[in-house]
Design an enzyme around this catalytic site. Structure first.
Site, PDB file in Angstrom:
ATOM      1  N   ASP A   1     -24.365   6.345 -29.258  1.00  0.00           N
ATOM      2  CA  ASP A   1     -23.888   7.420 -30.612  1.00  0.00           C
ATOM      3  C   ASP A   1     -25.369   8.236 -30.944  1.00  0.00           C
ATOM      4  O   ASP A   1     -25.578   9.145 -31.617  1.00  0.00           O
ATOM      5  CB  ASP A   1     -23.025   6.281 -31.536  1.00  0.00           C
ATOM      6  CG  ASP A   1     -21.857   6.013 -31.632  1.00  0.00           C
ATOM      7  OD1 ASP A   1     -21.184   6.268 -29.937  1.00  0.00           O
ATOM      8  OD2 ASP A   1     -20.541   5.868 -32.347  1.00  0.00           O
TER       9      ASP A   1
ATOM     10  N   HIS B   1     -18.365   4.369 -30.566  1.00  0.00           N
ATOM     11  CA  HIS B   1     -19.007   3.723 -30.491  1.00  0.00           C
ATOM     12  C   HIS B   1     -19.293   2.202 -31.368  1.00  0.00           C
ATOM     13  O   HIS B   1     -18.816   1.789 -31.332  1.00  0.00           O
ATOM     14  CB  HIS B   1     -17.030   3.550 -31.417  1.00  0.00           C
ATOM     15  CG  HIS B   1     -16.457   4.301 -31.387  1.00  0.00           C
ATOM     16  ND1 HIS B   1     -16.694   5.245 -32.777  1.00  0.00           N
ATOM     17  CD2 HIS B   1     -15.047   5.365 -31.202  1.00  0.00           C
ATOM     18  CE1 HIS B   1     -15.417   6.718 -32.618  1.00  0.00           C
ATOM     19  NE2 HIS B   1     -14.818   6.486 -31.662  1.00  0.00           N
TER      20      HIS B   1
END
Length: 580
Positions: free
Chosen positions: A177, A172
């Protein structure tokens, strides 16, 4: 923020670039919420890759100018204190766009791409930056088509990263990511390769895994040349199933047996295909014309358009003492003027109604014999016919109306335009808009057919025309030499590519000397279908085309229907006809 210097990739105008040569920019955003119009970006991370190699990375925190909700901090670990000294989004966007190189043909990748792209587009719009509108690859959508629920419980980034064994797991945080999405993308691209998707074009069109029949028939494309031309799919008996054209035969034939082919009837056809016959053509125009001729000749069941040009309706002013307007399917050498061809009998009927509104021509179908008069119909009472059937109008008087109608059909449609537009204005002033729309449709049908007939007639009147244009290769890319075509009475009679350094006069003489013999005939399209002639006209009217020789002048009536093109979208009708 770190980036390696990378070479500039050419644009993907034809989107036929192999995936191994495409530049992918994988992006991930962290934000204060889910709505781009009410939330702000807190972090941008991106990774640029090509051919499995990481070319550069982009990472920066962003001051959203908004409070970060506690649950977002809990999820991402990004606090208000972390973003306070960070640059605002308007300062970050230019750097990201330059890194991404989206205007230079890079493909933008994201997991749940509508979310990330929505925020980026909103930021560009809010601060006056042009969004380059790149091709977008959504790894969520792609995974749903390629990875079944039997393999994974869901298509979240973490789940897919674990399934594909990606070293970089999502956290996150934007760059982590994005790195994880790179790994997922590579896993998905590898799976796509098994389905025959190997180019950006095929990736864009991929909708679902190919059927088993498609996969087994992919070998059919192995021996097809990578050249412009026409291809014919055949069944076990050798009968034509489908005819098409392409600037790259091999690539186009392959596409029928990959997931990029989503047309149900074509996927059905794949189960019947046993072979393909490639016909290499010198030029794109030759391929376009050959396709039309072969479809009309063989009438393949899986071609929906151009199969029956001989059934196209025409509007004819009959050659008799008291001419009438008749909808026919055949153009004969009877001296009668013809209007068309039309896309449908309904459009032919609308054009006939337009002419009847402007000229008091008889609408009955009986043969009129002045020596044996009959009772007049109600049209005579309404003033819409001079009643030659009853003897009230002589052949000489009636001939005046017939000549005026012929002039409107073949030269100057002004009487029809003036009559119907006056009627439309009158009805509009009375707020009778539906009736006015009906008259508009009649005028549009008439002008469309009149313009088409005049364009075709002008071309078909020239015994021989030779024209040339800079040669074009796949996807319209320039190549050395000139595309040269010989057109006789509107029919493409020969094609060739003149190499640089060739003597133009000798080349044209040789091309003309070996061209198909064509002889004049009746009607606007005597020697070729109207659809073929429209293809030739589009090519002749394209930028860069030069007339080398013309046996006669090529002109349309000075006050012809094209003068009124602003009254109707007749060009769209021409395009539709050309692709029937």
């Amino acid at each position: 923020m770190a980036e390696q210097h990378t070479p500039v990739q050419g644009t993907l105008d034809d989107l036929g670039t192999p995936l191994s040569e495409c530049t992918f920019v994988v992006v991930d955003l962290e934000t204060t919420g889910t709505r781009a119009d009410a939330s702000g970006i807190t972090e941008i991370g991106a990774v640029k890759v090509r051919g499995g190699e990481v070319l550069g990375e982009f990472s920066t925190l962003v001051n959203p100018g908004l409070p970060i909700p506690p649950f977002i901090t809990l999820l991402t670990g990004i606090t208000q204190a972390m973003v306070a000294p960070a640059p605002a989004v308007e300062s970050v966007i230019p750097g990201f766009l330059e890194f991404a190189g989206l205007e230079r043909g890079s493909l933008l990748v994201a997991h749940n791409a509508p979310f990330d792209v929505g925020f980026l587009k909103a930021a560009c719009a809010a601060h006056g930056y042009d969004w380059p509108a790149p091709q977008v690859v959504d790894t969520v959508a792609l995974a749903r088509r390629l990875v079944t629920r039997e393999e994974v419980p869901n298509h979240k980034l973490g789940t897919l990263a674990g399934y594909f064994g990606v070293a970089d797991q999502p956290t996150h945080r934007a760059l982590d990511d994005a790195r994880a999405t790179v790994g997922v993308l590579h896993g998905l691209l590898e799976r796509l390769g098994a389905f025959g998707v190997e180019t950006a074009q095929e990736l864009r069109g991929f909708r679902s895994a190919p059927t088993a029949a498609q996969r087994t028939k992919r070998r059919i494309a192995d021996d097809v040349p990578a050249a412009p031309g026409v291809y014919v799919f055949t069944d076990a008996k050798g009968d034509a199933l489908y005819v098409g054209k392409s600037t790259d035969l091999r690539r186009r034939v392959r596409s029928y047996f990959t997931g990029s082919e989503k047309r149900g009837r074509i996927r059905e056809m794949a189960a019947l295909v046993e072979g393909v016959t490639p016909i290499v053509c010198e030029t794109g125009l030759e391929a376009e014309v050959r396709e039309l001729r072969m479809i009309a000749e063989r009438k393949p069941p899986y071609n929906r358009r151009s199969r029956n040009p001989e059934r196209a309706p025409w509007l004819k002013l009959t050659a008799e003492d008291f001419p009438r307007l008749s909808i026919v399917r055949t153009v004969r050498d009877d001296g009668a003027p013809y209007l068309g061809p039309f896309r449908s009998a309904r459009e032919a009927e609308l054009a006939r109604e337009a002419l009847h509104e402007a000229f008091p021509l008889r609408q009955c179908t009986r043969r009129i014999t002045p020596a044996k008069p009959t009772a007049a119909c109600v049209l005579a009472e309404l003033g819409r016919c001079g009643a030659p059937c009853s003897g009230a109008e002589t052949a000489a008087d009636y001939a005046v109306h017939a000549a005026a109608a012929q002039g409107a059909m073949t030269a100057d449609p002004a009487p029809v335009v003036e009559r119907i537009t006056a009627h439309i204005r009158e009805l509009s002033e009375q707020l009778r808009y539906e009736e006015a729309a009906g008259h508009r449709d009649r005028l549009a049908a008439f002008l469309t057919a009149s313009a088409r007939s005049q364009r075709l007639t002008a071309l078909s009147a020239i015994p021989e025309l030779v024209a040339a244009a800079p040669a074009r290769g796949p996807a319209g890319a320039a190549r050395p030499g000139w595309d040269v075509h010989v057109v006789r009475y509107g029919r493409l009679a020969n094609s060739g590519v003149m190499a640089p350094g060739t003597d133009p006069a000798e080349f044209v003489a040789a091309l003309s000397g070996t061209a198909e013999s064509v002889f004049p005939g009746p009607g606007p399209a005597p020697c070729a279908s109207a659809w073929e002639m429209e293809c030739v006209l589009r090519w002749l009217e394209a930028p860069g085309v030069r007339l080398a020789e013309s046996a006669e002048g090529w002109t349309c009536p000075v006050n012809g229907a094209e003068k009124y093109r602003h009254l109707t979208d007749w060009e769209r009708g021409v395009s539709a006809l050309a692709h029937r």
